[in-house]
Design a protein around this motif. Structure first.
Motif, mmCIF file in Angstrom:
data_model
loop_
_atom_site.group_PDB
_atom_site.id
_atom_site.type_symbol
_atom_site.label_atom_id
_atom_site.label_comp_id
_atom_site.label_asym_id
_atom_site.label_seq_id
_atom_site.Cartn_x
_atom_site.Cartn_y
_atom_site.Cartn_z
ATOM 1 N N LEU A 117 1.157 -9.792 42.564
ATOM 2 C CA LEU A 117 0.055 -9.375 41.696
ATOM 3 C C LEU A 117 -0.352 -10.480 40.727
ATOM 4 O O LEU A 117 -0.980 -10.213 39.704
ATOM 5 C CB LEU A 117 0.462 -8.121 40.908
ATOM 6 N N ALA A 118 -0.015 -11.739 41.035
ATOM 7 C CA ALA A 118 -0.244 -12.859 40.120
ATOM 8 C C ALA A 118 -1.712 -13.003 39.727
ATOM 9 O O ALA A 118 -2.013 -13.364 38.599
ATOM 10 C CB ALA A 118 0.268 -14.154 40.738
ATOM 11 N N GLU A 119 -2.623 -12.701 40.616
ATOM 12 C CA GLU A 119 -4.055 -12.890 40.349
ATOM 13 C C GLU A 119 -4.745 -11.618 39.863
ATOM 14 O O GLU A 119 -5.959 -11.602 39.693
ATOM 15 C CB GLU A 119 -4.757 -13.383 41.622
ATOM 16 N N VAL A 120 -3.991 -10.545 39.652
ATOM 17 C CA VAL A 120 -4.584 -9.260 39.274
ATOM 18 C C VAL A 120 -4.531 -9.097 37.756
ATOM 19 O O VAL A 120 -3.466 -9.217 37.161
ATOM 20 C CB VAL A 120 -3.833 -8.091 39.967
ATOM 21 N N PRO A 121 -5.682 -8.832 37.112
ATOM 22 C CA PRO A 121 -5.676 -8.671 35.653
ATOM 23 C C PRO A 121 -4.980 -7.384 35.200
ATOM 24 O O PRO A 121 -4.772 -6.472 36.003
ATOM 25 C CB PRO A 121 -7.163 -8.636 35.290
ATOM 26 N N ALA A 122 -4.626 -7.327 33.923
ATOM 27 C CA ALA A 122 -3.991 -6.137 33.352
ATOM 28 C C ALA A 122 -4.885 -4.920 33.565
ATOM 29 O O ALA A 122 -6.109 -5.032 33.580
ATOM 30 C CB ALA A 122 -3.724 -6.355 31.867
ATOM 31 N N GLY A 123 -4.257 -3.766 33.737
ATOM 32 C CA GLY A 123 -5.003 -2.526 33.922
ATOM 33 C C GLY A 123 -4.251 -1.547 34.781
ATOM 34 O O GLY A 123 -3.096 -1.773 35.152
ATOM 35 N N THR A 124 -4.900 -0.442 35.100
ATOM 36 C CA THR A 124 -4.312 0.618 35.914
ATOM 37 C C THR A 124 -4.885 0.545 37.321
ATOM 38 O O THR A 124 -6.099 0.411 37.493
ATOM 39 C CB THR A 124 -4.597 1.994 35.291
ATOM 40 N N TYR A 125 -4.008 0.649 38.302
ATOM 41 C CA TYR A 125 -4.385 0.533 39.703
ATOM 42 C C TYR A 125 -3.664 1.605 40.515
ATOM 43 O O TYR A 125 -2.745 2.246 40.026
ATOM 44 C CB TYR A 125 -4.008 -0.851 40.251
ATOM 45 N N THR A 126 -4.084 1.751 41.761
ATOM 46 C CA THR A 126 -3.454 2.705 42.675
ATOM 47 C C THR A 126 -3.187 2.014 44.003
ATOM 48 O O THR A 126 -4.054 1.320 44.529
ATOM 49 C CB THR A 126 -4.368 3.925 42.905
ATOM 50 N N PHE A 127 -1.975 2.222 44.518
ATOM 51 C CA PHE A 127 -1.645 1.796 45.877
ATOM 52 C C PHE A 127 -1.785 2.986 46.809
ATOM 53 O O PHE A 127 -1.362 4.093 46.476
ATOM 54 C CB PHE A 127 -0.193 1.313 45.984
ATOM 55 N N LYS A 128 -2.360 2.756 47.970
ATOM 56 C CA LYS A 128 -2.307 3.713 49.073
ATOM 57 C C LYS A 128 -1.401 3.056 50.102
ATOM 58 O O LYS A 128 -1.679 1.939 50.553
ATOM 59 C CB LYS A 128 -3.691 3.983 49.639
ATOM 60 N N VAL A 129 -0.311 3.712 50.427
ATOM 61 C CA VAL A 129 0.695 3.149 51.326
ATOM 62 C C VAL A 129 0.763 4.014 52.583
ATOM 63 O O VAL A 129 1.027 5.218 52.508
ATOM 64 C CB VAL A 129 2.079 3.096 50.635
ATOM 65 N N VAL A 130 0.501 3.390 53.725
ATOM 66 C CA VAL A 130 0.574 4.076 55.012
ATOM 67 C C VAL A 130 1.870 3.644 55.686
ATOM 68 O O VAL A 130 2.123 2.446 55.847
ATOM 69 C CB VAL A 130 -0.637 3.729 55.906
ATOM 70 N N THR A 131 2.687 4.631 56.043
ATOM 71 C CA THR A 131 3.930 4.338 56.764
ATOM 72 C C THR A 131 3.789 4.840 58.197
ATOM 73 O O THR A 131 2.743 5.359 58.581
ATOM 74 C CB THR A 131 5.133 5.019 56.091
ATOM 75 N N ASP A 132 4.851 4.714 58.948
ATOM 76 C CA ASP A 132 4.843 5.236 60.306
ATOM 77 C C ASP A 132 4.891 6.762 60.327
ATOM 78 O O ASP A 132 4.672 7.370 61.362
ATOM 79 C CB ASP A 132 6.001 4.646 61.111
ATOM 80 N N LYS A 133 5.143 7.394 59.166
ATOM 81 C CA LYS A 133 5.270 8.855 59.113
ATOM 82 C C LYS A 133 4.268 9.537 58.182
ATOM 83 O O LYS A 133 3.817 10.638 58.468
ATOM 84 C CB LYS A 133 6.687 9.235 58.679
ATOM 85 N N HIS A 134 3.945 8.912 57.048
ATOM 86 C CA HIS A 134 3.145 9.586 56.027
ATOM 87 C C HIS A 134 2.182 8.629 55.338
ATOM 88 O O HIS A 134 2.185 7.426 55.584
ATOM 89 C CB HIS A 134 4.054 10.207 54.956
ATOM 90 N N LEU A 135 1.410 9.197 54.423
ATOM 91 C CA LEU A 135 0.488 8.461 53.564
ATOM 92 C C LEU A 135 0.859 8.785 52.122
ATOM 93 O O LEU A 135 1.029 9.951 51.774
ATOM 94 C CB LEU A 135 -0.945 8.918 53.855
#
Length: 109
Positions: free
Chosen positions: A82-100
Motif C-alpha cells: 500500500l506504499a502508493e495509497v494515501p491515508a483514508g478508508t478503503y475496502t478489499f473485496k477478496v475472492v477465494t476458491d470458496k467464497h467472496l
C-alpha cells in the motif's frame, strides 16, 4: 418480506452454455492486519488455511475500483503493498476458491 443477503453473480460463457454462479458476500472468515494500517503493507489471511485467495480488489469509499490483483491461487495469506495509497478508508473485496469476502480498513496518515 424475504431478506436476501448481498451477493455477487458471476457469469461464464463458453461456445455452448451460459452459466451463472452466485457467491454470498461474507464479512467473517478473513483476517486483515494491521488495521489501522500504520506502515506500507497489509496482510490478508484466511481463517481457514485450506481456502486460497484468487483475486483481491481494492475500492475507495466512493466505490471506485483502485486495483485488481490476480493472485497465484495457492496461498491462504497474501501481503498487499500500500506504499502508493494515501491515508483514508478503503475496502478489499477478496475472492477465494470458496467464497467472496468484503473487509474495510483504514490507512493512517
Amino acid at each position: 418480506d424475504m431478506m436476501v443477503a448481498p451477493s455477487e453473480v458471476i457469469f461464464s460463457v463458453d461456445t455452448v452454455n451460459v452459466t451463472s454462479t452466485r457467491r454470498l458476500i461474507r464479512k467473517s472468515g478473513i483476517k486483515l492486519y494491521p488495521n489501522p494500517v500504520t506502515g506500507q503493507q497489509v496482510t490478508l489471511e484466511m481463517k481457514n488455511p485450506d481456502e486460497v485467495i484468487r483475486i483481491v480488489q481494492m475500492f475507495d469509499m466512493n466505490g471506485r475500483l483502485l486495483s485488481h490483483q490476480k493472485m497465484g491461487g495457492l496461498q491462504s495469506k497474501e501481503v498487499i503493498d500500500l506504499a502508493e495509497v494515501p491515508a483514508g478508508t478503503y475496502t478489499f473485496k477478496v475472492v477465494t476458491d470458496k467464497h467472496l469476502y468484503v473487509q474495510s480498513f483504514y490507512i493512517q496518515p
